[in-house]
Structure formats: structure tokens, C-alpha cells
Design an enzyme around this catalytic site. Structure first.
Site, short mmCIF file in Angstrom:
data_model
loop_
_atom_site.label_atom_id
_atom_site.label_comp_id
_atom_site.label_asym_id
_atom_site.label_seq_id
_atom_site.Cartn_x
_atom_site.Cartn_y
_atom_site.Cartn_z
N CYS A 97 0.81 -1.22 0.00
CA CYS A 97 0.00 0.00 0.00
C CYS A 97 0.84 1.26 0.00
CB CYS A 97 -0.93 0.01 1.21
SG CYS A 97 -2.00 -1.42 1.28
N HIS A 239 -2.78 7.07 3.63
CA HIS A 239 -3.32 5.88 2.98
C HIS A 239 -4.70 5.60 3.58
CE1 HIS A 239 -4.00 1.93 1.56
NE2 HIS A 239 -3.61 1.30 2.64
N ASN A 269 -10.26 0.39 1.05
CA ASN A 269 -8.80 0.40 0.91
C ASN A 269 -8.42 -0.09 -0.49
OD1 ASN A 269 -6.07 -0.16 0.99
ND2 ASN A 269 -6.10 -1.14 3.01
O1 UT7 Z 1 -3.32 -1.27 3.90
C1 UT7 Z 1 -3.07 -1.92 5.11
C2 UT7 Z 1 -4.04 -3.02 5.18
N1 UT7 Z 1 -4.46 -3.39 6.47
C3 UT7 Z 1 -5.23 -2.68 7.31
O2 UT7 Z 1 -5.48 -1.53 7.17
C4 UT7 Z 1 -5.81 -3.43 8.47
C5 UT7 Z 1 -5.54 -2.80 9.79
N2 UT7 Z 1 -6.44 -3.37 10.77
C6 UT7 Z 1 -7.72 -2.95 10.93
O3 UT7 Z 1 -8.16 -2.05 10.24
C7 UT7 Z 1 -8.56 -3.58 12.01
O4 UT7 Z 1 -7.74 -4.37 12.84
C8 UT7 Z 1 -9.72 -4.46 11.44
C9 UT7 Z 1 -10.75 -3.55 10.77
C10 UT7 Z 1 -9.18 -5.44 10.42
C11 UT7 Z 1 -10.40 -5.22 12.57
O5 UT7 Z 1 -10.95 -4.33 13.50
P1 UT7 Z 1 -10.70 -4.58 15.05
O6 UT7 Z 1 -11.49 -3.58 15.79
O7 UT7 Z 1 -9.22 -4.61 15.25
O8 UT7 Z 1 -11.34 -5.99 15.29
P2 UT7 Z 1 -10.62 -7.29 15.82
O9 UT7 Z 1 -9.67 -7.83 14.80
O10 UT7 Z 1 -10.08 -7.01 17.19
O11 UT7 Z 1 -11.84 -8.27 15.94
C12 UT7 Z 1 -12.90 -8.04 16.85
C13 UT7 Z 1 -14.03 -8.98 16.51
C14 UT7 Z 1 -13.59 -10.44 16.24
O12 UT7 Z 1 -14.55 -11.30 16.81
P3 UT7 Z 1 -14.25 -12.06 18.17
O13 UT7 Z 1 -13.04 -12.91 17.89
O14 UT7 Z 1 -14.00 -10.98 19.18
O15 UT7 Z 1 -15.49 -12.83 18.39
C15 UT7 Z 1 -13.67 -10.54 14.73
O16 UT7 Z 1 -13.95 -11.86 14.30
O17 UT7 Z 1 -14.67 -8.54 15.31
C16 UT7 Z 1 -14.85 -9.66 14.43
N3 UT7 Z 1 -14.90 -9.21 13.06
C17 UT7 Z 1 -16.03 -8.88 12.45
N4 UT7 Z 1 -17.31 -8.86 12.89
C18 UT7 Z 1 -18.26 -8.48 12.02
C19 UT7 Z 1 -13.86 -9.04 12.19
N5 UT7 Z 1 -14.34 -8.61 11.01
C20 UT7 Z 1 -15.68 -8.51 11.14
C21 UT7 Z 1 -16.72 -8.13 10.27
N6 UT7 Z 1 -17.99 -8.12 10.75
N7 UT7 Z 1 -16.50 -7.74 8.99
#
Ligand code: UT7
Length: 312
Positions: A97, A239, A269
Site C-alpha cells: 500500500c 493511505h 482500501n
Molecule cells: O493497507 C493496510 C491493510 N491493512 C489494514 O489496514 C488493516 C488494519 N487493521 C484494521 O483495520 C482492524 O484491525 C480491522 C478492521 C481489520 C479489525 O478491526 P478490530 O477492531 O481490530 O477488530 P478485531 O480484529 O479485534 O476483531 C474483533 C471482533 C472479532 O470477533 P471475536 O473474535 O472478538 O469474536 C472478529 O472476528 O470482530 C470480528 N470481526 C467482524 N465482525 C463483524 C472481524 N471482522 C468482522 C466483520 N464483521 N467484517
């Protein structure tokens, strides 16, 4: 494609996606459209806007992680041929990215060294092709798109263009964001491969923490290196990965959130395309005035990160 479409087949919702990322929509390329098709369109638009004949382009750089083909030929060569840049060299820049930021700095160095007068710099991606549409952790985050810029030698003395850049990498985080199978480490020759392993795989939480740290420190670093304060900067163009990353980085670096341009709600993204799409949209909306100082900052697979200081 609206967030609601995901909730028809996955355990997710518009509310979750918006509140955790700021994303509302993403644009998905037609099945017959490859990355070079988007790149060619962006290239033609920028050349036409600048009034530069394609024969006068010396170098075509395409920042992408989603080439038309695996490894080679480069997207840049396909673009070079299709736009008729008959005298140009062509190569892809692979920095995830952060690719467009790396490519802009590459262009600046070519122009300053006298190696090129006109460099066409494109960020283009069709991430929808490498996304696992059954994985709610990743599929809601990405979109397709392209944007382009022309970096040219300018003898007018206006001091416009790319003033300086900071480019960095931390390969110790390589596995945090990868396509595990299909390269030379795990080739898919001679065996049956689980298609899921060829898709993008990410440890979102770790990338999030990395991003907040490098964005907050990196923007301040660019300003300090160039003896500038935030009042000197018209816009910060980060970004477009996640509104929460941008908000957390702004808070941590004590920079006003109003200075950060965001259009992630509409495009999600788009990796190496996100910053040129943002700059293009800002330009079309009249947000950028001649002489404005703009700081870009990106982060992504590699891991890579970096930014450019641009006088518009
Ligand atoms: O260009 C660089 C590319 N990468 C990025 O920009 C990613 C950077 N990371 C992020 O933006 C965030 O970490 C995410 C958006 C990917 C995730 O958000 P988060 O607030 O960090 O959530 P998390 O990974 O801590 O997950 C919390 C919960 C999990 O469930 P459990 O295990 O607590 O039951 C996930 O399974 O949210 C769940 N979850 C979702 N729930 C509903 C993850 N994705 C989703 C979804 N819908 N789409």
C-alpha cells in the site's frame, strides 16, 4: 458495492463495518477488467490533462500488488504499450500500500538525476481478485481502483513538485500481510493448492498497531526534517485503510484531524491506488491550491511505510 451486500451471506453488518473502519462502499472491477485496464485509463487521463504526448514519457512506473500476471510481465509494460509511450522504460514498484509513495520518490530521483524528464506514476489495484470473499476479517476492507500523476522536470523555478520523501521498511513483519502461496516459496506447480492460501491474508490487529505508530511518528518526522509546523501544511493525505487508524494517529501525534483528507467511505482500501485517487479527487474538488504543501503517508505489506512532502 455497499456494505449491506456482505450481510446477505456473512455474519457482518453495515454498522460493524462503518464503526470499525469508516467504510461504506467499495468499487469492484468487472470480471474481464485487469489491473492494467484501470491503470491505462488513469494514465490517459493524466496525460491528456497535462497535454503531454505519450511519446514524451521517459519512464512508466506502476505501483501495484495485483499485477495482471504472476511476477511478469509487469503491469507497467502493458500500460507502456497500450498508451503508446514508445520511448519509455517501464517497471512495477512493489511496496504494498506504500507503493505510490515509493514510486513518486523513484520518479523524483530519476528526474533530479537527469535520467528522465517525464515520469508517469500510476497506482492501480484489483484487490477484489485476491480477496477471500468468505473471510469477513478481510473482504469488507478492500476495493479496486487506479490513479495517476505525471512527475516532470520543471525549469520554471516555481519549486513545485515533490520536495522530499521518507521511505522505510520493516521486513520482520512480512508475514503479517501476505499471499502465502503461489510464489517461489510455495509454488503451485505439481500439487493441488487450497485456493484460500492464494488469497490475501492479514493479521489485522497487528497491522493496525503498526500503522498507528508509523503514521503518527512518520508525519511528524517529515515536518521536523523540513523545518515545518502543522500550520505550514495544507493537507495530510494518508493511505485510506481505516478511519480509526487515521483518527488514532492524529490523536497520538496531536495533529488536527481536520487536516487529514479521507474518502475511505466511498472507496475502501485500494492499496497503492488510494493516495492517487485521494489526490485526484481533492484536485477535482478544488481543495488543492497551487503552492499548497501536502504530506502523503502510507503503510502496508512488506511491511513498508513512508511519505512525501509535495508542493502542489
Ligand atoms: O493497507 C493496510 C491493510 N491493512 C489494514 O489496514 C488493516 C488494519 N487493521 C484494521 O483495520 C482492524 O484491525 C480491522 C478492521 C481489520 C479489525 O478491526 P478490530 O477492531 O481490530 O477488530 P478485531 O480484529 O479485534 O476483531 C474483533 C471482533 C472479532 O470477533 P471475536 O473474535 O472478538 O469474536 C472478529 O472476528 O470482530 C470480528 N470481526 C467482524 N465482525 C463483524 C472481524 N471482522 C468482522 C466483520 N464483521 N467484517
Amino acid at each position: 458495492m455497499a456494505n449491506e451486500e456482505f450481510s446477505t451471506y456473512l455474519d457482518t453488518s453495515d454498522e460493524w463495518i462503518r464503526s470499525h473502519t469508516g467504510i461504506g462502499f467499495r468499487h469492484i472491477a468487472e470480471p474481464t477488467t485487469a489491473t492494467s485496464d484501470l491503470a491505462v485509463e488513469a494514465a490517459r487521463k493524466v496525460l491528456s490533462k497535462a497535454g503531454l504526448p505519450p511519446e514524451e514519457v521517459d519512464l512508466v512506473l506502476v505501483a501495484t500488488a495485483t499485477g495482471d500476471f504472476l511476477g511478469f510481465p509487469s503491469v507497467a509494460c502493458i500500460v507502456q504499450d497500450r498508451i503508446g509511450a514508445k520511448k519509455a522504460a517501464a517497471m512495477d514498484v512493489g511496496a504494498g500500500c506504500t507503493g505510490f509513495i515509493y514510486a513518486l520518490e523513484t520518479a523524483r530521483c530519476f528526474v533530479l538525476s537527469g535520467g528522465a524528464r517525464n515520469v508517469l506514476v500510476i497506482g492501480a489495484e484489483t484487490l477484489s481478485r485476491i480477496t477471500n470473499w468468505q473471510d469477513r476479517n478481510t473482504c469488507v476492507l478492500f476495493g479496486d481502483g487506479a490513479g495517476a500523476a505525471l512527475v516532470s522536470a520543471d525549469g520554471s523555478g516555481t519549486n513545485r513538485g515533490i520536495i522530499s520523501s521518507v521511505l522505510r521498511a520493516d521486513g520482520s513483519g512480512a508475514e503479517l500481510l501476505s499471499r502465502p502461496e503461489g510464489g517461489t516459496r510455495f509454488p503451485f506447480t505439481d500439487r493441488v493448492v487450497d485456493p484460500v492460501a492464494t488469497y490475501l491474508k492479514m493479521d489485522g490487529r497487528q497491522v493496525y498497531n503498526f500503522a498507528v505508530k508509523v503514521v503518527s511518528e512518520g508525519i511528524v518526522n517529515i515536518m521536523e526534517t523540513n523545518h515545518l509546523c502543522i500550520n505550514d501544511i495544507a493537507w495530510i493525505v494518508p493511505h485510506q485503510a481505516n478511519v480509526r487508524i487515521i483518527e488514532a494517529a492524529a490523536k497520538r501525534s496531536k495533529l488536527p484531524i481536520e487536516k487529514f483528507f479521507m474518502n475511505i467511505e466511498e472507496y475502501a482500501n485500494t492499496s497503492a491506488a488510494s493516495i492517487p485517487i485521494a489526490l485526484s479527487e481533492m484536485s477535482e474538488k478544488g481543495l488543492l491550491k497551487s503552492g499548497d504543501l501536502v504530506v502523503t503517508f502510507g503503510f502496508g505489506a512488506g511491511l513498508t511505510y513512508g511519505g512525501n512532502l509535495i508542493r502542489w
